[in-house]
Design a protein around this motif. Structure first.
Motif, short mmCIF file in Angstrom:
data_model
loop_
_atom_site.label_atom_id
_atom_site.label_comp_id
_atom_site.label_asym_id
_atom_site.label_seq_id
_atom_site.Cartn_x
_atom_site.Cartn_y
_atom_site.Cartn_z
N ARG A 289 -8.04 4.91 5.06
CA ARG A 289 -9.18 4.11 4.60
C ARG A 289 -8.76 3.10 3.53
O ARG A 289 -9.11 1.92 3.60
CB ARG A 289 -10.27 5.05 4.07
N THR A 290 -7.97 3.54 2.54
CA THR A 290 -7.53 2.57 1.52
C THR A 290 -6.50 1.60 2.10
O THR A 290 -6.44 0.44 1.70
CB THR A 290 -6.92 3.26 0.27
N THR A 291 -5.70 2.07 3.06
CA THR A 291 -4.74 1.16 3.71
C THR A 291 -5.50 -0.01 4.32
O THR A 291 -5.10 -1.18 4.18
CB THR A 291 -3.95 1.91 4.80
N ASN B 15 -8.37 -1.15 3.46
CA ASN B 15 -8.90 -1.98 2.39
C ASN B 15 -7.84 -2.98 1.94
O ASN B 15 -8.10 -4.19 1.82
CB ASN B 15 -9.35 -1.08 1.23
N ILE C 64 -4.51 3.31 -6.22
CA ILE C 64 -3.72 4.07 -5.22
C ILE C 64 -2.52 4.72 -5.91
O ILE C 64 -2.23 5.89 -5.70
CB ILE C 64 -3.24 3.15 -4.07
N TYR D 40 -10.13 4.47 10.91
CA TYR D 40 -9.39 3.50 10.12
C TYR D 40 -8.04 3.17 10.73
O TYR D 40 -7.41 4.00 11.33
CB TYR D 40 -9.22 4.02 8.68
N ALA E 280 0.85 -1.20 0.00
CA ALA E 280 0.00 0.00 0.00
C ALA E 280 0.88 1.24 0.00
O ALA E 280 0.62 2.20 -0.74
CB ALA E 280 -0.92 -0.01 1.22
N LEU F 293 -7.08 -2.15 -6.85
CA LEU F 293 -6.95 -1.19 -5.76
C LEU F 293 -5.55 -0.56 -5.78
O LEU F 293 -5.40 0.66 -5.66
CB LEU F 293 -7.18 -1.96 -4.45
N VAL G 192 -1.94 7.25 -0.35
CA VAL G 192 -2.69 6.18 0.31
C VAL G 192 -3.27 6.70 1.62
O VAL G 192 -2.56 7.16 2.50
CB VAL G 192 -1.84 4.89 0.48
N THR G 193 -4.59 6.67 1.73
CA THR G 193 -5.24 7.17 2.94
C THR G 193 -5.39 6.01 3.93
O THR G 193 -5.29 4.85 3.54
CB THR G 193 -6.65 7.68 2.60
#
Ligand code: ADP
Ligand code: ASP
Ligand code: MG
Length: 457
Positions: free
Chosen positions: A115-117, A119, A106, A158, A50, A102, A112-113
């Motif tokens: 929230r995406t981390t 995910n 990114i 998150y 990520a 994903l 990478v926020t």
């Protein structure tokens, strides 16, 4: 029913997962719910991926993703055989396609926020739980995969999401309980959850233990078994002292203290849901399943030895706040703690004098910003590369001469802060980080020689 949680090393490859299946098979009568971690080292790899994608290093991220895919395919095909794996292949394939997409997204955004981390990180447990459930079925255990995101309800912080216990209990009753009633073994990933809007979250590193305890508490388990790669909770970290001994019984309070101060074997919050319901927790070894492990209960028996265990927490920074102007000023401490609170920095150890306060914080926190804020109140200095050493034992306050014994043993060492908590069960002090192995080895040699057989194995 019982909850059985298997950590990363316990599900690290096909051989390990077969061992897990054998352990579960022997306990089917106790109606187990199985909670698994990601395969060993997978969460670390996902987080690296990520970060790489976020830094625009798309190729690196995708290469790591391929390697992860290989490892999961290999494990699954070894466990399922060609015929079963053909069906399962497309299911895993779809997950890796999502992960791939994903990562591309990114890296396209270049950021990478949290929230995406989450995910990305969630794939570890999602994949391992699917593989373990499929392997169980192939090995003759009637199992059902449960997606943790359907049952573990959390808030939206998150990477450190807080499980919402009531909602989670309701979902578990709706989704998991009927499976148990049908004689199935539900298999779900730990660590992962979703907020009320259904967006994926994770509950903090090492969080699968916590997931297991929440499941156990919600479903009124008879016991919660935390299966790992050592014989139980040991007198200290076996990587520092290979002769560390197994603790047979330990109290919830002692275990929580140890976990909080660095004994990686258990996630700090694990014990809480179990304490509230008085459910015994066992720490057991999936590589040595006949060993009795460690039992964690509300009350531990009296022990002849002063201490039960030693733990060390590295990566600590000492923050010194000195304020001659404010000497004894009313409200000074409050102002300091308010600053820590504003920056959401947790404090572990505190010691005060008339003109100054020293506090320890985790070095990973945003210390420069906090220090700048504190500098409005007083003179601030901070120094990293420290470690907290914590000696744990019941009723320390009633035992005379304990401090003299400990610090006599460490007479040649620079001790930075000392605290003997109101909880009576720990003696804590701060040293230089690079001295941790030597200090622990010396204390272990002094305090863990002649051990009470009622408590230590
Ligand atoms: P899992 O993947 O099963 O959750 P962890 O790696 O999180 O396992 O925790 C188990 C590890 O904790 C052990 O392999 C051991 O190296 C380490 N450890 C540190 N302190 C202790 C202790 N006091 N007792 C047992 N293990 C400890
Ligand atoms: N896989 C997660 C981690 O490595 C959670 C866990 O194993 O408990 O932090
Ligand atoms: Mg763990």
């Amino acid at each position: 029913m019982i909850v059985m949680k298997f950590g990363g090393t316990s599900v690290e490859d096909a051989k390990a997962i077969r061992r897990v299946a054998a352990i579960v098979k022997e306990r089917l009568q106790q109606r187990p719910v199985v909670v698994v971690s990601a395969m060993a080292r997978v969460t670390d790899t996902l987080l690296t991926m990520a970060r790489a994608a976020g830094a625009g290093e798309r190729k690196t991220a995708l290469k790591l993703c391929r390697a992860l895919q290989e490892r999961h395919y290999e494990t699954a095909s070894e466990l399922l055989g060609t015929a079963l794996f053909t069906d399962f292949h497309s299911e895993l394939g779809a997950d890796f396609e999502s992960l791939d997409e994903l990562l591309r997204g990114i890296s396209a955004v270049g950021e990478v926020t949290p929230r995406t981390t989450d995910n990305v990180a969630s794939f570890g447990e999602i994949l391992s739980s699917k593989i373990v459930a499929a392997a169980f079925t192939a090995l003759g255990i009637d199992s059902a995969h449960v997606d943790a995101r359907d049952v573990m309800v959390t808030d939206s912080s998150y990477m450190q999401a807080v499980p919402q216990l009531e909602e989670t209990a309701e979902r578990l009753e709706q989704v998991v309980e009927p499976l148990i009633d049908k004689g199935k073994v539900p298999v779900m990933g730990g660590f992962v959850g979703a907020n009320k809007a259904g967006i994926t979250t994770t509950i903090g590193r090492g969080g699968s233990d916590f997931s297991a305890a929440i499941v156990g508490a919600a479903l009124d388990a008879e016991r919660i078994d935390i299966w790992t790669d050592v014989d139980g909770i040991l007198t200290t970290d076996p990587r520092i002292c290979p002769d560390a001994r197994r603790i047979k019984v330990i109290s919830f309070d002692e275990a929580a203290e140890l976990a909080y101060f660095g004994a990686k074997v258990l996630h700090p919050a694990t014990v809480l849901p179990a304490i509230h319901k008085n459910i015994p927790v066992y720490v057991l070894n999936s590589l040595n399943p006949t060993c009795e492990g460690t039992k964690i209960t509300t009350r531990a028996p009296q022990v002849k030895n002063i201490f039960k265990a030693i733990a060390a927490k590295k990566r600590i920074t000492i923050v010194d706040v000195a304020a001659p102007r404010m000497l004894l000023a009313h409200g000074f401490l409050r102002a300091i703690f308010e600053a820590f609170d504003r920056h959401k920095v947790a404090v572990d150890v505190v010691s005060t004098s008339e003109v100054s306060v020293s506090l320890t914080v985790d070095s990973n926190q945003a210390i420069p910003a906090l220090a700048a804020d504190l500098a409005k109140l007083a003179d601030v200095k901070y120094e990293g590369r420290k470690a907290i050493v914590c000696l744990v034992g019941e009723s320390l306050r009633d035992k005379p001469g304990v401090a003299a014994l400990v610090f006599g043993e460490l007479a040649d060492k620079k001790i930075r802060m000392i605290s003997q908590g109101a909880s009576e069960i720990n003696l804590t002090f701060v040293i230089e980080e690079d001295e941790v192995p030597e200090v622990i080895q010396r204390l272990h040699k002094t305090f863990f020689q002649d051990l009470d057989p009622a408590v230590f194995a």
